[in-house]
Design a protein around this motif. Structure first.
Motif, PDB file in Angstrom:
ATOM      1  N   GLY A 121       0.816  -1.213   0.000  1.00 45.88           N
ATOM      2  CA  GLY A 121       0.000   0.000   0.000  1.00 45.88           C
ATOM      3  C   GLY A 121       0.848   1.259   0.000  1.00 45.88           C
ATOM      4  O   GLY A 121       2.040   1.227  -0.321  1.00 45.88           O
ATOM      5  N   GLN A 143      -6.478  -0.145  -1.565  1.00 48.20           N
ATOM      6  CA  GLN A 143      -6.649  -1.081  -0.454  1.00 48.20           C
ATOM      7  C   GLN A 143      -6.307  -2.515  -0.854  1.00 48.20           C
ATOM      8  O   GLN A 143      -6.979  -3.465  -0.470  1.00 48.20           O
ATOM      9  CB  GLN A 143      -8.084  -1.008   0.088  1.00 48.20           C
ATOM     10  CG  GLN A 143      -8.438   0.371   0.646  1.00 48.20           C
ATOM     11  CD  GLN A 143      -9.846   0.459   1.163  1.00 48.20           C
ATOM     12  OE1 GLN A 143     -10.809   0.204   0.437  1.00 48.20           O
ATOM     13  NE2 GLN A 143      -9.991   0.819   2.432  1.00 48.20           N
ATOM     14  N   ASP A 172      -2.953  -2.815  10.653  1.00 45.02           N
ATOM     15  CA  ASP A 172      -4.323  -3.202  10.344  1.00 45.02           C
ATOM     16  C   ASP A 172      -4.944  -4.030  11.456  1.00 45.02           C
ATOM     17  O   ASP A 172      -6.127  -4.357  11.400  1.00 45.02           O
ATOM     18  CB  ASP A 172      -4.370  -4.000   9.046  1.00 45.02           C
ATOM     19  CG  ASP A 172      -3.955  -3.166   7.840  1.00 45.02           C
ATOM     20  OD1 ASP A 172      -4.449  -2.036   7.708  1.00 45.02           O
ATOM     21  OD2 ASP A 172      -3.125  -3.636   7.043  1.00 45.02           O
TER      22      ASP A 172
END
Length: 227
Positions: A121, A143, A172
């Motif tokens: 990312g 994403q 995350d």
């Protein structure tokens, strides 16, 4: 007015908790709390720069897809007479003030600045207005593990005007937080917060077990000897 702007593109805590889990035991409340801490940290960090800061949260984002929402965020800020825009999220604890200021300086010199994450990312995107194309930008595989490669591809034509910053890790979930160095002050705060939630959860769990044991022991008793 400064002609440079920083977009902090982040979900509100209640929405963040639907997409991520920072704690397996008390997922919703813990994730909301940690999300709020992260957003506040990066907002305050951005405010230390010379750029104008725009917090674009869930309710201010426009569009059906992530690509449309982030593309519209850039377009809206350019429309406010800003010529250089740097966008960050709230999930990369290693991002420093020096790195953020350098990204602003580079975009002011006409450079596109991209900050890669280890999962493919991007934690930072800096684009001078002259290089921004809304239609192309919104079609990036956002994403996903292809996000950074797609971003590099759409700016391939800028050649020596593309600056790639340090590879950093984003977070995350709880595992990502624990994989960070606990010497990072922000990580220390996140870990302390996680610990407080788990301590509270374990206390509740202990009380529940005690209540169940008490009720179970009552059910094992025979009828009274004297009625």
């Amino acid at each position: 007015m400064s002609k440079s702007a920083i977009i902090l593109f982040a979900n509100l805590p209640e929405f963040e908790a639907r997409a991520k889990s920072f704690s397996g035991f008390t997922a919703l409340k813990a994730t909301q709390k940690l999300s709020g801490i992260l957003t506040k940290h990066f907002y305050n960090l951005a405010k230390k720069t010379t750029a104008q800061v725009f917090l674009i949260d869930t309710y201010q984002q426009k569009g059906k897809t992530f690509g449309e929402r982030i593309s519209n965020a850039f377009a809206d800020v350019y429309a406010e007479s800003f010529d250089h825009v740097v966008c960050i999220g709230n999930d990369c604890p290693a991002l420093t003030l020096n790195q953020l200021e350098n990204a602003i300086n580079q975009t002011e010199k006409g450079k596109v600045v991209l900050g890669p994450t280890s999962d493919g990312g991007a934690y930072l995107i800096g684009i001078p207005k002259s290089y921004f194309n809304s239609a192309t930008f919104s079609k990036v595989s956002w994403q996903s593990s292809k996000t950074y490669l797609d971003l590099k591809a759409i700016f391939a034509n800028v050649n020596d005007s593309l600056v790639e910053t340090d590879l950093l890790n984003d977070i995350d979930g709880e595992k990502d937080i624990r994989n960070y160095s606990n010497q990072n002050p922000l990580i220390k705060l996140l870990l302390q917060t996680l610990k407080s939630f788990k301590t509270a959860f374990n206390t509740v769990l202990y009380c529940m077990k005690a209540d169940i044991l008490f009720i179970s022991s009552l059910s094992l008793k025979g009828p009274p000897l004297f009625g």
